[in-house]
Scaffold this motif. Structure first.
Motif, PDB file in Angstrom:
ATOM      1  N   VAL A  72      31.097   6.926 -21.165  1.00  0.00           N
ATOM      2  CA  VAL A  72      31.034   6.587 -22.595  1.00  0.00           C
ATOM      3  C   VAL A  72      29.909   5.597 -22.872  1.00  0.00           C
ATOM      4  O   VAL A  72      29.136   5.769 -23.832  1.00  0.00           O
ATOM      5  N   SER A  76      26.600   6.583 -25.072  1.00  0.00           N
ATOM      6  CA  SER A  76      26.304   5.882 -26.323  1.00  0.00           C
ATOM      7  C   SER A  76      24.932   5.214 -26.257  1.00  0.00           C
ATOM      8  O   SER A  76      24.216   5.158 -27.262  1.00  0.00           O
ATOM      9  N   ASN A  77      24.550   4.749 -25.072  1.00  0.00           N
ATOM     10  CA  ASN A  77      23.226   4.149 -24.915  1.00  0.00           C
ATOM     11  C   ASN A  77      22.126   5.201 -25.059  1.00  0.00           C
ATOM     12  O   ASN A  77      21.086   4.939 -25.669  1.00  0.00           O
ATOM     13  N   GLY A  80      21.979   6.135 -28.846  1.00  0.00           N
ATOM     14  CA  GLY A  80      21.362   5.037 -29.590  1.00  0.00           C
ATOM     15  C   GLY A  80      19.882   4.913 -29.307  1.00  0.00           C
ATOM     16  O   GLY A  80      19.076   4.691 -30.218  1.00  0.00           O
TER      17      GLY A  80
END
Length: 100
Positions: A72, A76-77, A80
């Motif tokens: 996760v 998400s990194n 982003g």
């Protein structure tokens, strides 16, 4: 007793890697931000694959929890980073392309 020493050594390596990573990223010039984001996106993709393999090998227990958190966090990194890189690249496009 062996599991406890392995856990302590793994947590030590994790803490050391987190500290070194934070220090390296903190000292990067703003001019290198976009190339660095591209590099970290590639590294995070490798981390995602490694975490998936880790969770697949041991689907129960503490390893699965840490692997899921890693998946996760890295995903998400990556998302982003791609959004930020896209936004920065759009800032450098000329206005003439929009008029035609």
């Amino acid at each position: 007793m062996t599991n406890l020493t392995e856990l302590i050594s793994e947590l030590f390596v994790f803490a050391l890697a987190a500290f070194i990573g934070f220090e390296v990223i903190r000292r990067v010039s703003p001019l290198l931000h976009t190339p660095l984001m591209s590099l970290t996106n590639a590294l995070d993709a490798i981390a995602i694959v490694g975490a998936i393999v880790l969770v697949g090998e041991n689907p129960h227990g503490f390893t699965a929890i840490l692997g899921s958190i890693a998946i996760v966090a890295a995903a998400s990194n990556v998302v982003g980073g791609l959004l930020i890189t896209d936004r920065m690249l759009r800032m450098f496009k000329s206005n003439r392309a929009k008029k035609s």
